[in-house]
Design a protein around this motif. Structure first.
Motif, PDB file in Angstrom:
ATOM      1  N   ALA A 181       0.851  -1.194   0.000  1.00 19.34           N
ATOM      2  CA  ALA A 181       0.000   0.000   0.000  1.00 19.34           C
ATOM      3  C   ALA A 181       0.887   1.245   0.000  1.00 19.34           C
ATOM      4  CB  ALA A 181      -0.909  -0.001   1.218  1.00 19.34           C
ATOM      5  N   PRO A 182       0.659   2.189  -0.908  1.00 12.56           N
ATOM      6  CA  PRO A 182       1.557   3.345  -1.040  1.00 12.56           C
ATOM      7  C   PRO A 182       1.522   4.269   0.170  1.00 12.56           C
ATOM      8  CG  PRO A 182      -0.387   3.605  -2.433  1.00 12.56           C
ATOM      9  CD  PRO A 182      -0.440   2.215  -1.882  1.00 12.56           C
ATOM     10  N   ALA A 183       2.634   4.965   0.384  1.00  9.79           N
ATOM     11  CA  ALA A 183       2.772   5.842   1.545  1.00  9.79           C
ATOM     12  C   ALA A 183       1.768   6.985   1.525  1.00  9.79           C
ATOM     13  CB  ALA A 183       4.194   6.392   1.592  1.00  9.79           C
TER      14      ALA A 183
ATOM     15  N   THR B 293       6.699   1.108   5.571  1.00 11.55           N
ATOM     16  CA  THR B 293       8.057   1.645   5.617  1.00 11.55           C
ATOM     17  C   THR B 293       8.135   2.785   4.609  1.00 11.55           C
ATOM     18  OG1 THR B 293       8.971  -0.536   6.158  1.00 11.55           O
ATOM     19  CG2 THR B 293      10.515   1.149   5.378  1.00 11.55           C
ATOM     20  N   GLY B 294       8.274   3.998   5.099  1.00  9.59           N
ATOM     21  CA  GLY B 294       8.265   5.137   4.177  1.00  9.59           C
ATOM     22  C   GLY B 294       8.867   6.376   4.797  1.00  9.59           C
ATOM     23  N   SER B 295       8.799   7.479   4.062  1.00  9.50           N
ATOM     24  CA  SER B 295       9.315   8.754   4.540  1.00  9.50           C
ATOM     25  C   SER B 295       8.526   9.881   3.886  1.00  9.50           C
ATOM     26  CB  SER B 295      10.810   8.900   4.216  1.00  9.50           C
ATOM     27  OG  SER B 295      11.005   9.028   2.807  1.00  9.50           O
ATOM     28  N   ALA B 296       8.587  11.061   4.500  1.00  8.10           N
ATOM     29  CA  ALA B 296       7.873  12.222   3.983  1.00  8.10           C
ATOM     30  C   ALA B 296       8.419  13.468   4.656  1.00  8.10           C
ATOM     31  CB  ALA B 296       6.366  12.104   4.221  1.00  8.10           C
ATOM     32  N   GLN B 297       8.025  14.617   4.130  1.00  9.90           N
ATOM     33  CA  GLN B 297       8.354  15.891   4.768  1.00  9.90           C
ATOM     34  C   GLN B 297       7.203  16.280   5.689  1.00  9.90           C
ATOM     35  OE1 GLN B 297       8.537  19.471   2.311  1.00  9.90           O
ATOM     36  NE2 GLN B 297      10.290  20.193   3.497  1.00  9.90           N
ATOM     37  N   LEU B 298       7.527  16.533   6.963  1.00  9.08           N
ATOM     38  CA  LEU B 298       6.513  16.893   7.947  1.00  9.08           C
ATOM     39  C   LEU B 298       6.232  18.389   7.878  1.00  9.08           C
ATOM     40  CD1 LEU B 298       4.723  16.201  10.412  1.00  9.08           C
ATOM     41  CD2 LEU B 298       6.727  16.666  11.844  1.00  9.08           C
ATOM     42  N   VAL B 299       4.960  18.738   7.709  1.00  5.03           N
ATOM     43  CA  VAL B 299       4.542  20.140   7.615  1.00  5.03           C
ATOM     44  C   VAL B 299       3.383  20.362   8.577  1.00  5.03           C
ATOM     45  CG1 VAL B 299       3.596  21.943   6.117  1.00  5.03           C
ATOM     46  CG2 VAL B 299       5.283  20.334   5.217  1.00  5.03           C
ATOM     47  N   LEU B 300       3.458  21.434   9.373  1.00  5.83           N
ATOM     48  CA  LEU B 300       2.357  21.847  10.240  1.00  5.83           C
ATOM     49  C   LEU B 300       1.664  23.052   9.623  1.00  5.83           C
ATOM     50  CD1 LEU B 300       3.909  21.606  13.841  1.00  5.83           C
ATOM     51  CD2 LEU B 300       2.777  19.840  12.480  1.00  5.83           C
TER      52      LEU B 300
ATOM     53  N   GLN C 118       8.360   3.388  10.404  1.00  5.66           N
ATOM     54  CA  GLN C 118       8.139   1.959  10.237  1.00  5.66           C
ATOM     55  C   GLN C 118       6.917   1.572  11.055  1.00  5.66           C
ATOM     56  OE1 GLN C 118      11.525  -0.462  11.223  1.00  5.66           O
ATOM     57  NE2 GLN C 118      12.753   0.251   9.501  1.00  5.66           N
ATOM     58  N   LEU C 119       5.991   0.858  10.448  1.00  5.71           N
ATOM     59  CA  LEU C 119       4.819   0.332  11.127  1.00  5.71           C
ATOM     60  C   LEU C 119       4.866  -1.186  11.027  1.00  5.71           C
ATOM     61  CD1 LEU C 119       2.020   2.714   9.741  1.00  5.71           C
ATOM     62  CD2 LEU C 119       3.498   3.043  11.735  1.00  5.71           C
TER      63      LEU C 119
END
Length: 287
Positions: free
Chosen positions: A56-58, A84-91, A110-111
């Protein structure tokens, strides 16, 4: 020709009387075999479904986080999978806000599902010396989030993305977070918090004051039947103090801010913004 005697006449069979009946008077019916394409469809679904879940995609996770936080926490440019993924965190300040602030670099996650819940691991190169870990456990009684003891350090400028009042204060400094046996349990429509968390705001400054830094501060959270929140000053010309307590699901907090006598002019504008001015003090209330 001799007439045929009734005793010599061939017997006739009443075929209608030989209809077979199922026991208990029900007519037996044969079960039609499942068509070949039906079995093929079942096999295809059984084979494809695990693959869809595993890969399943991030961006599915990113969409879920955005909906759950009403757009205030966003995972942009998501890569990898849900697991298992990564992203830029934005508030951000929400759907109608133009305010936003991004964490430097990317956040990796990681989940890992297990028999009673989910293990979570988060790492940000800028802010977590060691990955932050937590466990989500589900049961008939409710859901529990357990945060492993850990430390992290975050830029205070990230808060400006949340909108009012942070976009006015524009804080600068470092936020050092520590947790100890921290856990949250949701049951019967209410949350029960246990353990401790401590947030140190170090070398803080604001665009509302020319004084840099204004000071360092500590916010301490103590769990229990009625969780408490305590604000204190570690050092600096801007003095902050206060206490709060959760009543039901609402936080009620009362505090005050004041300036060292020789720094009142440099901090006057800030004191007018952060609370209700009462002489040299500013009264802060929440809830």
């Amino acid at each position: 020709m001799n007439p045929v005697s009734p005793l010599n006449r061939p017997a006739t069979v009443n075929r209608s009387s030989r209809t077979h009946r199922h026991p208990r008077g029900r007519t037996a019916t044969a079960t039609a075999p499942r068509p070949a394409w039906g079995w093929a469809l079942v096999g295809a679904v059984a084979g494809v479904l695990p693959a869809v879940v595993a890969f399943a995609p991030a961006h599915w996770l990113a969409s879920g986080v955005a909906r759950a936080t009403q757009g205030q926490v966003q995972l942009l440019q998501a890569r990898g999978t849900i697991w298992t993924g990564s992203a830029q965190l934005v508030l951000t300040g929400g759907a109608a806000s133009r305010d936003s602030a991004a964490l430097p670099g990317r956040v990796d996650w990681q989940l890992r599902p297990n028999f009673d819940g989910l293990r979570v691991q988060l790492h940000a190169a800028c802010c977590t010396p060691a990955p932050l870990q937590a466990r989500v456990q589900a049961s008939w009684a409710g859901m529990t989030l357990k945060v492993a003891d850990g430390q992290s350090q975050w830029p205070a400028a990230l808060l400006a993305g949340l909108g009012t009042p942070w976009n006015t204060l524009q804080p600068q400094g470092q936020l050092a977070l520590q947790t100890q046996a921290l856990a949250m349990r949701w049951a019967a429509g209410r949350m029960v918090l246990s353990g401790q968390a401590q947030l140190d705001a170090r070398a803080m400054s604001s665009r509302l004051s020319t004084l840099r830094p204004m000071g360092s501060y500590r916010l301490a959270l103590q769990g229990g039947e009625a969780p408490t929140l305590t604000l204190s000053t570690l050092d600096g010309a801007l003095q902050l103090s206060g206490t709060g307590q959760w009543v039901g699901q609402r936080l009620r907090f009362a505090g005050e801010a004041s300036a060292a006598p020789e720094r009142e002019a440099a901090l006057s504008n800030l004191l007018n913004i952060i609370g209700r001015r009462n002489g040299a003090r500013s009264i802060i209330t929440v809830g």
